[in-house]
Design a protein around this motif. Structure first.
Motif, PDB file in Angstrom:
ATOM      1  N   LEU A   1      41.440  42.811  38.870  1.00  0.00           N
ATOM      2  CA  LEU A   1      41.909  41.617  39.571  1.00  0.00           C
ATOM      3  C   LEU A   1      43.281  41.904  40.156  1.00  0.00           C
ATOM      4  O   LEU A   1      44.161  42.425  39.460  1.00  0.00           O
ATOM      5  N   VAL A   2      43.474  41.564  41.419  1.00  0.00           N
ATOM      6  CA  VAL A   2      44.751  41.752  42.118  1.00  0.00           C
ATOM      7  C   VAL A   2      45.291  40.382  42.491  1.00  0.00           C
ATOM      8  O   VAL A   2      44.656  39.644  43.260  1.00  0.00           O
ATOM      9  N   SER A   3      46.447  40.002  41.943  1.00  0.00           N
ATOM     10  CA  SER A   3      47.061  38.736  42.344  1.00  0.00           C
ATOM     11  C   SER A   3      47.836  38.940  43.642  1.00  0.00           C
ATOM     12  O   SER A   3      48.230  40.052  43.977  1.00  0.00           O
TER      13      SER A   3
ATOM     14  N   ALA B   1      35.202  39.922  45.673  1.00  0.00           N
ATOM     15  CA  ALA B   1      35.170  38.477  45.494  1.00  0.00           C
ATOM     16  C   ALA B   1      36.593  37.954  45.558  1.00  0.00           C
ATOM     17  O   ALA B   1      37.563  38.721  45.493  1.00  0.00           O
ATOM     18  N   GLY B   2      36.717  36.632  45.689  1.00  0.00           N
ATOM     19  CA  GLY B   2      38.035  36.018  45.730  1.00  0.00           C
ATOM     20  C   GLY B   2      38.113  34.844  44.785  1.00  0.00           C
ATOM     21  O   GLY B   2      37.097  34.224  44.452  1.00  0.00           O
ATOM     22  N   VAL B   3      39.323  34.536  44.338  1.00  0.00           N
ATOM     23  CA  VAL B   3      39.542  33.404  43.449  1.00  0.00           C
ATOM     24  C   VAL B   3      40.859  32.734  43.820  1.00  0.00           C
ATOM     25  O   VAL B   3      41.819  33.412  44.212  1.00  0.00           O
TER      26      VAL B   3
ATOM     27  N   GLY C   1      40.820  31.527  36.010  1.00  0.00           N
ATOM     28  CA  GLY C   1      40.386  32.806  35.456  1.00  0.00           C
ATOM     29  C   GLY C   1      39.191  32.722  34.532  1.00  0.00           C
ATOM     30  O   GLY C   1      38.708  33.761  34.061  1.00  0.00           O
ATOM     31  N   GLU C   2      38.683  31.507  34.320  1.00  0.00           N
ATOM     32  CA  GLU C   2      37.601  31.336  33.350  1.00  0.00           C
ATOM     33  C   GLU C   2      36.361  32.149  33.746  1.00  0.00           C
ATOM     34  O   GLU C   2      35.856  32.043  34.863  1.00  0.00           O
ATOM     35  N   GLY C   3      35.898  32.980  32.826  1.00  0.00           N
ATOM     36  CA  GLY C   3      34.679  33.749  33.040  1.00  0.00           C
ATOM     37  C   GLY C   3      34.846  35.019  33.841  1.00  0.00           C
ATOM     38  O   GLY C   3      33.876  35.762  34.031  1.00  0.00           O
ATOM     39  N   LEU C   4      36.065  35.341  34.302  1.00  0.00           N
ATOM     40  CA  LEU C   4      36.239  36.530  35.141  1.00  0.00           C
ATOM     41  C   LEU C   4      36.200  37.820  34.328  1.00  0.00           C
ATOM     42  O   LEU C   4      35.578  38.797  34.709  1.00  0.00           O
TER      43      LEU C   4
ATOM     44  N   SER D   1      46.272  34.741  33.648  1.00  0.00           N
ATOM     45  CA  SER D   1      45.777  36.124  33.686  1.00  0.00           C
ATOM     46  C   SER D   1      45.486  36.624  32.272  1.00  0.00           C
ATOM     47  O   SER D   1      44.478  37.296  32.039  1.00  0.00           O
ATOM     48  N   LEU D   2      46.367  36.298  31.333  1.00  0.00           N
ATOM     49  CA  LEU D   2      46.132  36.698  29.941  1.00  0.00           C
ATOM     50  C   LEU D   2      44.863  36.058  29.398  1.00  0.00           C
ATOM     51  O   LEU D   2      44.083  36.702  28.680  1.00  0.00           O
TER      52      LEU D   2
END
Length: 254
Positions: A79-81, A123-125, A133-136, A153-154
């Protein structure tokens, strides 16, 4: 290059060079037409790489490259913020090149997420939404936003996963509580800090920039330029950054 100091033989006046001020412990002077830099911290800019692209690959490109080296994404869900920003847009591409199983682009608008996906994100969020972040369950998170984004993220992180924190984020709002620490311990997770400058010897700097310039010349990475402003328009450049509507790197030119 406008002039050479005594004993400098590897460059000539007129050569195109990138001067990494930060690597040479020079933290002021970027908003100037001329600057003095030690020859060790100057790197040749090849034909085919514009000064704008070279500028964008200095801090942002080097940061993305070294993040991928420090926390390898091969075979992992990443994941990249801030995935549409200067570092994030390059991280998306370099993580894919390094063999990430998938890359999730976290960004605040649909346009930014679509842009990151055009660069290769799977994908994007929207990290402005609650419980985004739920389920990622990413294995590696490159995190630069700070505040609640870091905390979420944690919560999103997979067991054995790693959050890598970098950039000028709001660390005053980041406090690990008992529940977060228990999660890290019993899920065997880690939080890693990252700073670019201590990693850059003169040889490493030149090697890394040469690799980035080569990727750009061959069209294997897209260097996103979010706007180019003349030095006298520096205030407009800052407003563009503060608007959070820009994508990629904002450039100042003489």
């Amino acid at each position: 290059m406008a002039a050479l100091g005594e004993g400098v033989t590897e460059f000539a006046v007129g050569d195109r060079v990138a001067a990494a001020l930060f690597a040479g412990n020079v933290y002021l002077g970027g908003y100037a037409e001329y600057v003095v830099i030690g020859a060790d911290y100057a790197a040749p800019v090849p034909e085919g790489v514009s000064f704008e692209v070279a500028t964008a690959l200095m801090v942002q490109g080097l940061t993305a490259l070294y993040l991928v080296k420090q926390a390898p994404p091969a075979g992992k869900r990443v994941l990249v913020s801030a995935a549409a920003g200067g570092v994030g847009s390059l991280l998306v591409q370099l993580a894919k090149r390094a063999g990430a199983a998938s890359v999730i682009a976290a960004a605040s608008t649909a346009e930014k997420r679509a842009f990151a996906q055009s660069l290769g994100a799977d994908a994007g969020v929207d990290y402005t939404q609650a419980d985004w972040g739920e389920g990622l369950l990413p294995d590696v998170i490159y995190e630069s936003v700070g505040g609640q984004v870091t905390m979420e993220s944690l919560r999103a992180l997979a067991p054995l996963g790693q959050v890598v924190i970098y950039g000028a984020l709001n660390i005053q709002q980041f406090q690990l509580g008992v529940s977060e620490l228990l999660g890290l311990i019993f899920k065997n997770q880690s939080v890693t800090g990252f700073a670019l400058t201590p990693l850059l010897t003169p040889a490493a700097l030149r090697s890394a920039l040469a690799a980035l310039f080569d990727l750009a010349v061959r069209g294997e990475i897209l260097v996103a330029i979010g706007g180019v402003f003349a030095l006298k328009q520096a205030a407009d450049a800052h407003r563009a950054l503060e608007s959070r509507n820009s994508r990629g790197k904002i450039i100042l030119t003489p």
